[in-house]
Motif scaffolding. Structure first.
Motif, PDB file in Angstrom:
ATOM      1  N   ALA A   1       0.858  -1.186   0.000  1.00  0.00           N
ATOM      2  CA  ALA A   1       0.000   0.000   0.000  1.00  0.00           C
ATOM      3  C   ALA A   1       0.888   1.228   0.000  1.00  0.00           C
ATOM      4  O   ALA A   1       1.621   1.471   0.961  1.00  0.00           O
ATOM      5  N   ALA A   2       0.836   2.008  -1.080  1.00  0.00           N
ATOM      6  CA  ALA A   2       1.657   3.212  -1.196  1.00  0.00           C
ATOM      7  C   ALA A   2       0.749   4.401  -1.520  1.00  0.00           C
ATOM      8  O   ALA A   2       0.039   4.878  -0.644  1.00  0.00           O
ATOM      9  N   ALA A   3       0.732   4.833  -2.787  1.00  0.00           N
ATOM     10  CA  ALA A   3      -0.091   5.983  -3.156  1.00  0.00           C
ATOM     11  C   ALA A   3      -1.147   5.653  -4.194  1.00  0.00           C
ATOM     12  O   ALA A   3      -1.990   6.495  -4.494  1.00  0.00           O
ATOM     13  N   ASP A   4      -1.118   4.449  -4.745  1.00  0.00           N
ATOM     14  CA  ASP A   4      -2.057   4.063  -5.790  1.00  0.00           C
ATOM     15  C   ASP A   4      -3.210   3.258  -5.196  1.00  0.00           C
ATOM     16  O   ASP A   4      -3.017   2.128  -4.757  1.00  0.00           O
ATOM     17  N   PRO A   5      -4.426   3.785  -5.193  1.00  0.00           N
ATOM     18  CA  PRO A   5      -5.557   3.054  -4.611  1.00  0.00           C
ATOM     19  C   PRO A   5      -5.851   1.735  -5.306  1.00  0.00           C
ATOM     20  O   PRO A   5      -6.414   0.822  -4.691  1.00  0.00           O
ATOM     21  N   MET A   6      -5.446   1.600  -6.566  1.00  0.00           N
ATOM     22  CA  MET A   6      -5.739   0.388  -7.326  1.00  0.00           C
ATOM     23  C   MET A   6      -5.017  -0.834  -6.776  1.00  0.00           C
ATOM     24  O   MET A   6      -5.389  -1.968  -7.070  1.00  0.00           O
ATOM     25  N   VAL A   7      -3.972  -0.617  -5.960  1.00  0.00           N
ATOM     26  CA  VAL A   7      -3.231  -1.753  -5.420  1.00  0.00           C
ATOM     27  C   VAL A   7      -4.114  -2.614  -4.524  1.00  0.00           C
ATOM     28  O   VAL A   7      -3.835  -3.810  -4.326  1.00  0.00           O
ATOM     29  N   ALA A   8      -5.188  -2.051  -4.005  1.00  0.00           N
ATOM     30  CA  ALA A   8      -6.093  -2.812  -3.144  1.00  0.00           C
ATOM     31  C   ALA A   8      -6.668  -4.020  -3.865  1.00  0.00           C
ATOM     32  O   ALA A   8      -7.002  -5.027  -3.237  1.00  0.00           O
ATOM     33  N   GLU A   9      -6.774  -3.932  -5.182  1.00  0.00           N
ATOM     34  CA  GLU A   9      -7.292  -5.052  -5.965  1.00  0.00           C
ATOM     35  C   GLU A   9      -6.328  -6.233  -5.973  1.00  0.00           C
ATOM     36  O   GLU A   9      -6.718  -7.346  -6.337  1.00  0.00           O
ATOM     37  N   ARG A  10      -5.075  -5.989  -5.604  1.00  0.00           N
ATOM     38  CA  ARG A  10      -4.052  -7.048  -5.609  1.00  0.00           C
ATOM     39  C   ARG A  10      -3.995  -7.810  -4.295  1.00  0.00           C
ATOM     40  O   ARG A  10      -3.263  -8.799  -4.187  1.00  0.00           O
ATOM     41  N   ALA A  11      -4.727  -7.369  -3.309  1.00  0.00           N
ATOM     42  CA  ALA A  11      -4.667  -8.003  -1.998  1.00  0.00           C
ATOM     43  C   ALA A  11      -5.323  -9.380  -2.012  1.00  0.00           C
ATOM     44  O   ALA A  11      -6.192  -9.671  -2.837  1.00  0.00           O
ATOM     45  N   VAL A  12      -4.892 -10.224  -1.095  1.00  0.00           N
ATOM     46  CA  VAL A  12      -5.528 -11.525  -0.858  1.00  0.00           C
ATOM     47  C   VAL A  12      -6.722 -11.280   0.051  1.00  0.00           C
ATOM     48  O   VAL A  12      -6.565 -10.775   1.166  1.00  0.00           O
ATOM     49  N   THR A  13      -7.909 -11.616  -0.416  1.00  0.00           N
ATOM     50  CA  THR A  13      -9.126 -11.344   0.360  1.00  0.00           C
ATOM     51  C   THR A  13     -10.008 -12.585   0.417  1.00  0.00           C
ATOM     52  O   THR A  13      -9.874 -13.504  -0.387  1.00  0.00           O
ATOM     53  N   GLY A  14     -10.916 -12.581   1.369  1.00  0.00           N
ATOM     54  CA  GLY A  14     -11.866 -13.679   1.481  1.00  0.00           C
ATOM     55  C   GLY A  14     -12.870 -13.433   2.578  1.00  0.00           C
ATOM     56  O   GLY A  14     -12.738 -12.495   3.375  1.00  0.00           O
ATOM     57  N   VAL A  15     -13.889 -14.289   2.613  1.00  0.00           N
ATOM     58  CA  VAL A  15     -14.944 -14.214   3.621  1.00  0.00           C
ATOM     59  C   VAL A  15     -15.206 -15.613   4.149  1.00  0.00           C
ATOM     60  O   VAL A  15     -15.328 -16.566   3.369  1.00  0.00           O
ATOM     61  N   LEU A  16     -15.261 -15.743   5.485  1.00  0.00           N
ATOM     62  CA  LEU A  16     -15.519 -17.024   6.132  1.00  0.00           C
ATOM     63  C   LEU A  16     -16.793 -16.920   6.968  1.00  0.00           C
ATOM     64  O   LEU A  16     -17.106 -15.847   7.498  1.00  0.00           O
ATOM     65  N   PRO A  17     -17.514 -18.019   7.133  1.00  0.00           N
ATOM     66  CA  PRO A  17     -18.646 -18.007   8.073  1.00  0.00           C
ATOM     67  C   PRO A  17     -18.135 -17.755   9.493  1.00  0.00           C
ATOM     68  O   PRO A  17     -17.104 -18.298   9.895  1.00  0.00           O
ATOM     69  N   ARG A  18     -18.831 -16.948  10.235  1.00  0.00           N
ATOM     70  CA  ARG A  18     -18.398 -16.607  11.596  1.00  0.00           C
ATOM     71  C   ARG A  18     -18.239 -17.855  12.459  1.00  0.00           C
ATOM     72  O   ARG A  18     -17.303 -17.950  13.269  1.00  0.00           O
ATOM     73  N   HIS A  19     -19.108 -18.848  12.300  1.00  0.00           N
ATOM     74  CA  HIS A  19     -19.035 -20.023  13.166  1.00  0.00           C
ATOM     75  C   HIS A  19     -17.821 -20.888  12.891  1.00  0.00           C
ATOM     76  O   HIS A  19     -17.524 -21.801  13.656  1.00  0.00           O
ATOM     77  N   GLU A  20     -17.094 -20.609  11.796  1.00  0.00           N
ATOM     78  CA  GLU A  20     -15.889 -21.376  11.476  1.00  0.00           C
ATOM     79  C   GLU A  20     -14.619 -20.746  12.033  1.00  0.00           C
ATOM     80  O   GLU A  20     -13.523 -21.272  11.836  1.00  0.00           O
ATOM     81  N   VAL A  21     -14.737 -19.629  12.740  1.00  0.00           N
ATOM     82  CA  VAL A  21     -13.560 -18.924  13.265  1.00  0.00           C
ATOM     83  C   VAL A  21     -13.709 -18.724  14.768  1.00  0.00           C
ATOM     84  O   VAL A  21     -14.670 -18.114  15.223  1.00  0.00           O
ATOM     85  N   ARG A  22     -12.737 -19.244  15.519  1.00  0.00           N
ATOM     86  CA  ARG A  22     -12.740 -19.071  16.971  1.00  0.00           C
ATOM     87  C   ARG A  22     -11.837 -17.920  17.402  1.00  0.00           C
ATOM     88  O   ARG A  22     -12.153 -17.181  18.343  1.00  0.00           O
ATOM     89  N   ALA A  23     -10.706 -17.768  16.729  1.00  0.00           N
ATOM     90  CA  ALA A  23      -9.752 -16.721  17.084  1.00  0.00           C
ATOM     91  C   ALA A  23      -8.855 -16.450  15.887  1.00  0.00           C
ATOM     92  O   ALA A  23      -8.796 -17.241  14.934  1.00  0.00           O
ATOM     93  N   LEU A  24      -8.151 -15.328  15.935  1.00  0.00           N
ATOM     94  CA  LEU A  24      -7.218 -14.997  14.861  1.00  0.00           C
ATOM     95  C   LEU A  24      -6.058 -14.195  15.425  1.00  0.00           C
ATOM     96  O   LEU A  24      -6.127 -13.626  16.521  1.00  0.00           O
ATOM     97  N   ALA A  25      -4.982 -14.151  14.649  1.00  0.00           N
ATOM     98  CA  ALA A  25      -3.809 -13.369  15.031  1.00  0.00           C
ATOM     99  C   ALA A  25      -3.226 -12.725  13.787  1.00  0.00           C
ATOM    100  O   ALA A  25      -3.037 -13.401  12.764  1.00  0.00           O
ATOM    101  N   ALA A  26      -2.961 -11.434  13.854  1.00  0.00           N
ATOM    102  CA  ALA A  26      -2.317 -10.695  12.776  1.00  0.00           C
ATOM    103  C   ALA A  26      -0.893 -10.375  13.209  1.00  0.00           C
ATOM    104  O   ALA A  26      -0.672  -9.886  14.318  1.00  0.00           O
ATOM    105  N   LEU A  27       0.082 -10.656  12.343  1.00  0.00           N
ATOM    106  CA  LEU A  27       1.486 -10.508  12.701  1.00  0.00           C
ATOM    107  C   LEU A  27       2.262  -9.818  11.586  1.00  0.00           C
ATOM    108  O   LEU A  27       2.084 -10.145  10.406  1.00  0.00           O
ATOM    109  N   THR A  28       3.127  -8.868  11.956  1.00  0.00           N
ATOM    110  CA  THR A  28       4.062  -8.317  10.980  1.00  0.00           C
ATOM    111  C   THR A  28       5.243  -9.280  10.826  1.00  0.00           C
ATOM    112  O   THR A  28       5.423 -10.206  11.628  1.00  0.00           O
ATOM    113  N   ASP A  29       6.064  -9.043   9.798  1.00  0.00           N
ATOM    114  CA  ASP A  29       7.120 -10.017   9.514  1.00  0.00           C
ATOM    115  C   ASP A  29       8.230 -10.020  10.562  1.00  0.00           C
ATOM    116  O   ASP A  29       9.032 -10.953  10.616  1.00  0.00           O
TER     117      ASP A  29
END
Length: 261
Positions: A171-199
């Motif tokens: 993510a820099a200055a071009d809004p179109m880069v958002a189309e390159r992201a990995v995205t998805g949707v899961l049913p809420r009942h299939e997720v108990r917890a999550l963790a987001a981590l930088t490298d």
């Protein structure tokens, strides 16, 4: 919702270039996690008057506001709007066409009563735990799949693979880069917890090979996010011959947001 957030700079003498936020909308029926890892700038400049922490704070703040207040807007669209808003705030003073204009990796997750949405752009990670304890790593692995020869110098990276087809995107200055992201949707009942981590935190798995993504998630769940950062720091300090770190910086900013839904 139960959350834990830890963010530690790689060098106490330098500003932390990571951003992290966890929010509970007023409805009380969902939540949002936003994690960004600012890309350390080159010594010869970025064409911008502002620092990477400035950019990350503005982009992260916009993302947090948009994902909380506009729940009907998909995460990729929210990222596009946030990038455009941030770019507009300094386009009159800075060269946003510069290949190293301030930029960041992005991880987002948002959940409501029925679904869990996610977005990953570049080399931070999102770990998703299901009710049976299985852990899935949501990754944008384009950078890791590039041959080492393509990453030999900053000049080569900027000219051939940074924010280019066949390379990787941030993510820099071009809004179109958002189309390159990995995205998805899961049913809420299939997720108990999550963790987001930088490298800086995923090094435990990706550089030092201390365990699997599932092992990493269980460490955070059982011992806390701080324990993972401490283990990474110990491994970094012990790699005096740079068998694992190679040309990487010895210590990197490390951020973890853990959330039980």
């Amino acid at each position: 919702m139960h959350t834990e957030l830890v963010s530690e700079p790689g060098d106490p003498a330098r500003p932390n270039e990571d951003f992290a936020a966890a929010a509970l909308p007023a409805s009380g029926q969902g939540g949002v996690v936003v994690v960004l890892d600012g890309v350390t700038p080159p010594r010869d400049g970025t064409g911008c008057l502002h620092s990477v922490p400035w950019y990350v704070a503005h982009l992260g703040g916009a993302l947090t506001e948009l994902t909380v207040s506009l729940t009907d807007v998909p995460l990729a669209e929210a990222l596009s709007r946030a990038i455009a808003r941030t770019a507009q705030s300094h386009s009159a003073t800075c060269d946003l066409s510069h290949p190293r204009t301030p930029q960041a990796t992005v991880v987002m997750a948002r959940w409501g009563a029925e679904t869990v949405e996610y977005l990953v752009l570049s080399d931070s990670a999102l770990l998703v735990e299901s009710p049976d304890g299985a852990v899935t790593a949501v990754l944008d692995d384009r950078l890791s799949r590039l041959p080492r020869s393509a990453l030999a110098t900053d000049t080569l990276v900027d000219a051939t693979v940074r924010n280019r087809e066949g390379g990787f995107f941030t993510a820099a200055a071009d809004p179109m880069v958002a189309e390159r992201a990995v995205t998805g949707v899961l049913p809420r009942h299939e997720v108990r917890a999550l963790a987001a981590l930088t490298d800086g935190a995923t090094r435990w798995v990706e550089k030092f090979h201390e365990g699997t993504w599932e092992d990493c998630f269980r460490l955070v769940r059982k011992e806390g996010a701080r324990a993972l950062v401490e283990r990474v720091r110990s491994l970094e300090n012990g790699d005096t011959e740079r068998k694992f770190l190679r040309r990487s910086k010895t210590h990197d900013d490390a951020t973890i947001v853990y959330a039980e839904l």
